[in-house]
Design an enzyme around this catalytic site. Structure first.
Site, mmCIF file in Angstrom:
data_model
loop_
_atom_site.group_PDB
_atom_site.id
_atom_site.type_symbol
_atom_site.label_atom_id
_atom_site.label_comp_id
_atom_site.label_asym_id
_atom_site.label_seq_id
_atom_site.Cartn_x
_atom_site.Cartn_y
_atom_site.Cartn_z
ATOM 1 N N GLY A 33 0.823 -1.209 0.000
ATOM 2 C CA GLY A 33 0.000 0.000 0.000
ATOM 3 C C GLY A 33 0.854 1.254 0.000
ATOM 4 O O GLY A 33 2.084 1.197 0.099
ATOM 5 N N GLU A 55 3.967 -7.061 7.584
ATOM 6 C CA GLU A 55 3.435 -5.973 8.415
ATOM 7 C C GLU A 55 4.001 -5.936 9.830
ATOM 8 O O GLU A 55 3.993 -4.893 10.480
ATOM 9 C CB GLU A 55 1.902 -6.070 8.475
ATOM 10 C CG GLU A 55 1.194 -5.679 7.205
ATOM 11 C CD GLU A 55 1.270 -6.735 6.113
ATOM 12 O OE1 GLU A 55 0.913 -6.431 4.970
ATOM 13 O OE2 GLU A 55 1.700 -7.874 6.396
ATOM 14 N N ASP A 87 -3.209 -7.577 6.856
ATOM 15 C CA ASP A 87 -4.589 -7.216 6.494
ATOM 16 C C ASP A 87 -4.908 -7.662 5.069
ATOM 17 O O ASP A 87 -4.536 -8.759 4.683
ATOM 18 C CB ASP A 87 -4.810 -5.709 6.710
ATOM 19 C CG ASP A 87 -4.033 -4.838 5.731
ATOM 20 O OD1 ASP A 87 -2.886 -5.189 5.411
ATOM 21 O OD2 ASP A 87 -4.562 -3.781 5.307
ATOM 22 N N GLY A 145 -0.439 -4.964 0.278
ATOM 23 C CA GLY A 145 -1.564 -4.609 -0.594
ATOM 24 C C GLY A 145 -1.494 -5.235 -1.969
ATOM 25 O O GLY A 145 -2.520 -5.438 -2.615
#
Length: 374
Positions: free
Chosen positions: A70, A145, A153, A122
């Site tokens: 991301g 992460e 996520d 992401g």
């Protein structure tokens, strides 16, 4: 200005079309920005409705990365601007990202993702949703992460739980990087094709005898990709997850996080890949490890849409709490690689804080992703 996502519609021999979307920010390793999502989401929606589009091909520009994650720098700036408080920009970004991921997962036509190079965070959230996921000899896949004070996520609650041999828990806690062979083993990818054959594959896609039946088109595509995989099989890299299967099962077999973490970081294994995984867990955020552990337990029985709803809450709270902003600062902003984590071990993590992360910020009716599965 260069368009951050480019779109093409390739004419097929029988009058149908293949839609091609290319993440076009190679300097950032195609990091998924809000602008990219704003372009991709409506275009994919349109292609889903367009009668002459029979399949979508999603790729990243350049050979270094499909998508390295991301837009962390944007999120860092949002968090800094609202330090210790709710950051609206964080909610907006993750809401849009998870809507995009869910659309790819549920797309009603064949959806090919070319996962060459770096596929992290992401990027994996998009790739894993494709109906036909291709990896190459230089694919490098991870959910790292724990190193930035976040948690795995983009649907990790769902796809990590569906991996064999406790691999999901191990990868979620350590952020270990895996290759194409490993990705196939743990259900993150479907086909292995050497990078040099991409253009040939795209050309062959335009020659397929596409039908009106979506089911038949899935079958025709699978047969073509299988042929390409057979031609590439001699180039497949050695599997690390399979090689360490017994050890991974052993160190993740305990019924509590403290013993699992201790077993991983103290395991006697001289392999460099495993040693890197140990180091990531050891130096990563104890809060992130605690969130990931509970996240996977909570996500085990949830639908994909409910996983994304749970994760949006966790992500928004991560933007508020301070661990995430500190992790990004240390790794990507100041680059001192010395994050000042809130807790020095998983035993020290306050259970009340973990409970706060999992208490929903919204009522069921007001959740930003309430309509995800409608």
């Amino acid at each position: 200005m260069t368009q951050v996502v480019t779109f093409q519609e390739l004419d097929c021999a029988n009058g149908k079309k293949i839609a091609v979307a290319t993440l076009n920010s190679p300097r950032s390793l195609n990091a998924l920005s809000g602008e990219m999502i704003d372009l991709l989401f409506p275009q994919l929606k349109e292609w889903q409705m367009q009668g002459d589009i029979v399949a979508v091909f999603l790729q990243g520009e350049g050979e270094k990365a499909f998508c390295a994650g991301g837009d962390i720098v944007h999120m860092y700036n949002e968090m800094k601007a609202h330090q210790g408080e709710f950051a609206p920009g964080i909610e907006e970004y993750f809401t849009k990202e998870y809507q995009l991921d869910y659309l790819i997962h549920t797309f009603n036509k064949p959806f090919i993702v070319w996962g060459g190079g770096i596929v992290m965070g992401g990027g994996l959230g998009m790739m894993v949703g494709g109906s036909h996921r291709v990896v190459t000899e230089n694919s490098r896949i991870a959910m790292p992460e724990i190193s930035i004070g976040l948690y795995p996520d983009v649907g990790g609650s769902y796809f990590l739980n569906r991996m064999p041999d406790n691999c999901g828990l191990f990868l979620g806690l350590t952020g270990a990087s895996i290759n194409a062979t490993d990705a196939k083993h743990c259900h993150l990818a479907d086909y292995f094709i050497v990078n040099d054959n991409k253009e040939l594959l795209i050309n062959q896609l335009t020659q397929l005898d596409w039908q009106e039946s979506i089911e038949l088109n899935h079958e025709k595509l699978a047969n073509l990709l299988t042929q390409f995989e057979q031609d590439s099989s001699s180039h497949m890299p050695d599997a690390k997850l399979i090689e360490h299967k017994a050890l991974i099962e052993k160190v993740t077999s305990f019924d509590n996080l403290k013993d699992i973490v201790e077993a991983i970081v103290t395991a006697d294994c001289e392999d460099k890949w495993f040693a890197r995984a140990q180091k990531s867990l050891k130096h990563g955020s104890a809060l992130s490890a605690s969130l990931a552990y509970k996240q996977l337990q909570s996500g085990e029985s949830l639908s994909l849409a409910d996983c994304f709803r749970m994760e949006l809450n966790l992500s928004v709270k991560s933007g508020q709490f301070g661990e995430f902003v500190e992790g990004v600062r240390a790794l990507l902003i100041d680059k001192d690689n010395s994050p000042k984590w809130r807790f020095d071990s998983v035993e020290a993590v306050d259970n009340k804080i973990i409970d706060w992360f999992f208490e929903s910020k919204w009522s069921q009716e007001q959740h930003p992703l309430v309509g995800l599965d409608n």
